[in-house]
Design a protein around this motif. Structure first.
Motif, PDB file in Angstrom:
ATOM      1  N   GLU A  68      -0.447  -7.379  12.291  1.00  0.00           N
ATOM      2  CA  GLU A  68      -1.848  -7.188  11.918  1.00  0.00           C
ATOM      3  C   GLU A  68      -2.099  -5.781  11.392  1.00  0.00           C
ATOM      4  O   GLU A  68      -2.908  -5.587  10.475  1.00  0.00           O
ATOM      5  CB  GLU A  68      -2.741  -7.489  13.120  1.00  0.00           C
ATOM      6  CG  GLU A  68      -2.760  -8.968  13.527  1.00  0.00           C
ATOM      7  CD  GLU A  68      -3.624  -9.209  14.741  1.00  0.00           C
ATOM      8  OE1 GLU A  68      -4.086  -8.208  15.350  1.00  0.00           O
ATOM      9  OE2 GLU A  68      -3.844 -10.389  15.102  1.00  0.00           O
ATOM     10  N   GLN A  69      -1.433  -4.790  11.944  1.00  0.00           N
ATOM     11  CA  GLN A  69      -1.597  -3.418  11.458  1.00  0.00           C
ATOM     12  C   GLN A  69      -1.142  -3.262  10.009  1.00  0.00           C
ATOM     13  O   GLN A  69      -1.698  -2.449   9.263  1.00  0.00           O
ATOM     14  CB  GLN A  69      -0.814  -2.463  12.352  1.00  0.00           C
ATOM     15  CG  GLN A  69      -1.378  -2.305  13.759  1.00  0.00           C
ATOM     16  CD  GLN A  69      -0.499  -1.447  14.648  1.00  0.00           C
ATOM     17  OE1 GLN A  69       0.484  -0.839  14.194  1.00  0.00           O
ATOM     18  NE2 GLN A  69      -0.838  -1.396  15.935  1.00  0.00           N
ATOM     19  N   TRP A  70      -0.176  -4.038   9.613  1.00  0.00           N
ATOM     20  CA  TRP A  70       0.318  -3.982   8.250  1.00  0.00           C
ATOM     21  C   TRP A  70      -0.411  -4.954   7.327  1.00  0.00           C
ATOM     22  O   TRP A  70      -0.012  -5.145   6.182  1.00  0.00           O
ATOM     23  CB  TRP A  70       1.812  -4.267   8.240  1.00  0.00           C
ATOM     24  CG  TRP A  70       2.626  -3.060   8.642  1.00  0.00           C
ATOM     25  CD1 TRP A  70       2.872  -2.611   9.904  1.00  0.00           C
ATOM     26  CD2 TRP A  70       3.273  -2.156   7.761  1.00  0.00           C
ATOM     27  NE1 TRP A  70       3.632  -1.482   9.883  1.00  0.00           N
ATOM     28  CE2 TRP A  70       3.921  -1.172   8.572  1.00  0.00           C
ATOM     29  CE3 TRP A  70       3.412  -2.044   6.381  1.00  0.00           C
ATOM     30  CZ2 TRP A  70       4.639  -0.112   8.037  1.00  0.00           C
ATOM     31  CZ3 TRP A  70       4.149  -1.000   5.841  1.00  0.00           C
ATOM     32  CH2 TRP A  70       4.753  -0.049   6.666  1.00  0.00           C
ATOM     33  N   GLY A  71      -1.505  -5.530   7.792  1.00  0.00           N
ATOM     34  CA  GLY A  71      -2.344  -6.363   6.936  1.00  0.00           C
ATOM     35  C   GLY A  71      -1.868  -7.786   6.725  1.00  0.00           C
ATOM     36  O   GLY A  71      -2.336  -8.455   5.798  1.00  0.00           O
ATOM     37  N   TRP A  72      -0.952  -8.259   7.571  1.00  0.00           N
ATOM     38  CA  TRP A  72      -0.442  -9.614   7.426  1.00  0.00           C
ATOM     39  C   TRP A  72      -0.940 -10.526   8.541  1.00  0.00           C
ATOM     40  O   TRP A  72      -0.340 -11.556   8.832  1.00  0.00           O
ATOM     41  CB  TRP A  72       1.096  -9.599   7.431  1.00  0.00           C
ATOM     42  CG  TRP A  72       1.677  -9.059   6.164  1.00  0.00           C
ATOM     43  CD1 TRP A  72       1.465  -7.825   5.631  1.00  0.00           C
ATOM     44  CD2 TRP A  72       2.557  -9.731   5.268  1.00  0.00           C
ATOM     45  NE1 TRP A  72       2.155  -7.664   4.468  1.00  0.00           N
ATOM     46  CE2 TRP A  72       2.848  -8.830   4.220  1.00  0.00           C
ATOM     47  CE3 TRP A  72       3.154 -10.985   5.253  1.00  0.00           C
ATOM     48  CZ2 TRP A  72       3.675  -9.154   3.154  1.00  0.00           C
ATOM     49  CZ3 TRP A  72       3.990 -11.312   4.198  1.00  0.00           C
ATOM     50  CH2 TRP A  72       4.242 -10.413   3.162  1.00  0.00           C
ATOM     51  N   GLY A  73      -2.041 -10.178   9.152  1.00  0.00           N
ATOM     52  CA  GLY A  73      -2.555 -10.972  10.261  1.00  0.00           C
ATOM     53  C   GLY A  73      -2.964 -12.378   9.862  1.00  0.00           C
ATOM     54  O   GLY A  73      -3.011 -13.273  10.717  1.00  0.00           O
ATOM     55  N   GLY A  74      -3.268 -12.583   8.583  1.00  0.00           N
ATOM     56  CA  GLY A  74      -3.638 -13.928   8.136  1.00  0.00           C
ATOM     57  C   GLY A  74      -2.529 -14.937   8.307  1.00  0.00           C
ATOM     58  O   GLY A  74      -2.790 -16.133   8.512  1.00  0.00           O
ATOM     59  N   MET A  75      -1.277 -14.474   8.272  1.00  0.00           N
ATOM     60  CA  MET A  75      -0.154 -15.390   8.466  1.00  0.00           C
ATOM     61  C   MET A  75      -0.078 -15.900   9.906  1.00  0.00           C
ATOM     62  O   MET A  75       0.491 -16.961  10.164  1.00  0.00           O
ATOM     63  CB  MET A  75       1.157 -14.693   8.104  1.00  0.00           C
ATOM     64  CG  MET A  75       1.277 -14.263   6.657  1.00  0.00           C
ATOM     65  SD  MET A  75       1.355 -15.654   5.496  1.00  0.00           S
ATOM     66  CE  MET A  75      -0.356 -15.748   4.923  1.00  0.00           C
ATOM     67  N   ASP A  93      -6.773 -12.893  -5.859  1.00  0.00           N
ATOM     68  CA  ASP A  93      -8.025 -12.630  -5.133  1.00  0.00           C
ATOM     69  C   ASP A  93      -8.323 -13.737  -4.124  1.00  0.00           C
ATOM     70  O   ASP A  93      -8.807 -13.473  -3.018  1.00  0.00           O
ATOM     71  CB  ASP A  93      -9.191 -12.495  -6.117  1.00  0.00           C
ATOM     72  CG  ASP A  93      -9.061 -11.247  -6.987  1.00  0.00           C
ATOM     73  OD1 ASP A  93      -8.392 -10.287  -6.552  1.00  0.00           O
ATOM     74  OD2 ASP A  93      -9.608 -11.246  -8.108  1.00  0.00           O
ATOM     75  N   SER A  94      -8.034 -14.983  -4.499  1.00  0.00           N
ATOM     76  CA  SER A  94      -8.245 -16.087  -3.570  1.00  0.00           C
ATOM     77  C   SER A  94      -7.317 -15.969  -2.376  1.00  0.00           C
ATOM     78  O   SER A  94      -7.708 -16.225  -1.236  1.00  0.00           O
ATOM     79  CB  SER A  94      -8.008 -17.421  -4.285  1.00  0.00           C
ATOM     80  OG  SER A  94      -8.897 -17.583  -5.370  1.00  0.00           O
ATOM     81  N   TYR A  95      -6.074 -15.561  -2.625  1.00  0.00           N
ATOM     82  CA  TYR A  95      -5.121 -15.385  -1.531  1.00  0.00           C
ATOM     83  C   TYR A  95      -5.591 -14.278  -0.591  1.00  0.00           C
ATOM     84  O   TYR A  95      -5.464 -14.380   0.637  1.00  0.00           O
ATOM     85  CB  TYR A  95      -3.746 -15.035  -2.093  1.00  0.00           C
ATOM     86  CG  TYR A  95      -2.603 -15.719  -1.382  1.00  0.00           C
ATOM     87  CD1 TYR A  95      -2.171 -16.970  -1.778  1.00  0.00           C
ATOM     88  CD2 TYR A  95      -1.982 -15.122  -0.297  1.00  0.00           C
ATOM     89  CE1 TYR A  95      -1.135 -17.610  -1.136  1.00  0.00           C
ATOM     90  CE2 TYR A  95      -0.946 -15.757   0.359  1.00  0.00           C
ATOM     91  CZ  TYR A  95      -0.525 -16.997  -0.061  1.00  0.00           C
ATOM     92  OH  TYR A  95       0.496 -17.621   0.598  1.00  0.00           O
ATOM     93  N   THR A  96      -6.157 -13.227  -1.162  1.00  0.00           N
ATOM     94  CA  THR A  96      -6.673 -12.138  -0.333  1.00  0.00           C
ATOM     95  C   THR A  96      -7.853 -12.607   0.511  1.00  0.00           C
ATOM     96  O   THR A  96      -7.969 -12.262   1.694  1.00  0.00           O
ATOM     97  CB  THR A  96      -7.105 -10.958  -1.220  1.00  0.00           C
ATOM     98  OG1 THR A  96      -5.975 -10.499  -1.962  1.00  0.00           O
ATOM     99  CG2 THR A  96      -7.660  -9.827  -0.386  1.00  0.00           C
ATOM    100  N   GLU A 145      -3.550  -4.775  -3.745  1.00  0.00           N
ATOM    101  CA  GLU A 145      -3.668  -3.401  -4.242  1.00  0.00           C
ATOM    102  C   GLU A 145      -2.367  -2.666  -3.938  1.00  0.00           C
ATOM    103  O   GLU A 145      -1.477  -3.199  -3.261  1.00  0.00           O
ATOM    104  CB  GLU A 145      -4.841  -2.694  -3.566  1.00  0.00           C
ATOM    105  CG  GLU A 145      -4.749  -2.639  -2.057  1.00  0.00           C
ATOM    106  CD  GLU A 145      -5.968  -2.026  -1.399  1.00  0.00           C
ATOM    107  OE1 GLU A 145      -5.898  -1.733  -0.187  1.00  0.00           O
ATOM    108  OE2 GLU A 145      -6.985  -1.865  -2.085  1.00  0.00           O
ATOM    109  N   GLY A 146      -2.264  -1.468  -4.447  1.00  0.00           N
ATOM    110  CA  GLY A 146      -1.069  -0.665  -4.199  1.00  0.00           C
ATOM    111  C   GLY A 146       0.008  -0.929  -5.234  1.00  0.00           C
ATOM    112  O   GLY A 146      -0.272  -1.380  -6.358  1.00  0.00           O
TER     113      GLY A 146
END
Length: 221
Positions: A84-91, A131-134, A142-143
């Motif tokens: 989650e800290q690395w932004g993959w909490g959706g998985m 954008d939909s995936y985000t 981004e990045g």
């Protein structure tokens, strides 16, 4: 003139009596005890047993959430927090083990590959893009650009980091077993292995083994 209103009686042809009935009648007229009338033999027809219904064979769904669900079931709280800290909490929110075949076929029927969108009859359209995936899974769009290609540096790094000596990537079952054998470690080695597994089985599914194309992605972290 004949009376047309008078009904004429039709004489039906006389049919021969059944031999058994005639014999019983004659015996009865002689005052003897009538024998018991036997029923004619009828062949018994046994209905064939129905074969058990077989489950319809379906094509293999590479994007099935079953493998991602299996991978997430191995994680502890510390590993989940790191993801989650690395932004993959959706998985981690994917809880379905399978996707019904009828729903998959319906979604494919609604997909417009030219416009890259889902055209829902009577409900408008849903774009299928980054954008939909985000918006659905929370992965940042981004990045730096993701290098999705095979590089010798990334493959050599993974072979050394995870002890791959056979020259080919292990299948997904062995990959999950390797993560399980990390004994709950929540470090970058675990995170790279998790990223490679998620990308190969769900985000950009390839085969039952992590594709070399996804290997450069974790090394950029």
């Amino acid at each position: 003139m004949k009376d047309l209103t008078k009904r004429s009686r039709l004489r039906l042809p006389q049919t021969a009596a059944c031999p058994q009935t005639a014999q019983q009648t004659a015996v009865g007229n002689n005052g003897q005890k009538e024998p018991r009338q036997t029923e004619p033999e009828v062949d018994t027809v046994v209905a064939p047993k129905r074969a058990p219904k077989r489950r319809q064979a379906l094509g293999r769904n590479r994007a099935s959430p079953a493998r991602l669900f299996k991978l997430n079931a191995l994680l502890n709280d510390a590993q989940r927090n790191l993801i989650e800290q690395w932004g993959w909490g959706g998985m981690l929110k994917v809880m379905a083990k399978e996707m019904p075949a009828s729903l998959s076929m319906w979604v494919l029927g609604c997909f417009d590959p030219i416009r890259s969108e889902l055209a829902i009859p009577g409900r408008g359209s849903i774009p299928v893009n980054a954008d939909s995936y985000t918006r659905v899974f929370g992965l940042r769009n981004e990045g730096r650009s993701v290098c999705y290609e095979m590089t010798t540096e990334a493959i050599a790094f993974f072979n050394v980091e995870y002890g791959i000596e056979s020259g080919s990537a292990p299948d997904f079952t062995d990959w999950c077993r390797m993560i399980k054998d990390m004994n709950g470690a929540s470090d970058m080695k675990f995170l790279r292995a998790y990223f490679a597994g998620v990308i190969s089985c769900f985000i950009s599914p390839s085969t039952f083994a992590p594709s070399p194309c996804v290997l450069p992605v974790p090394t950029q972290s």
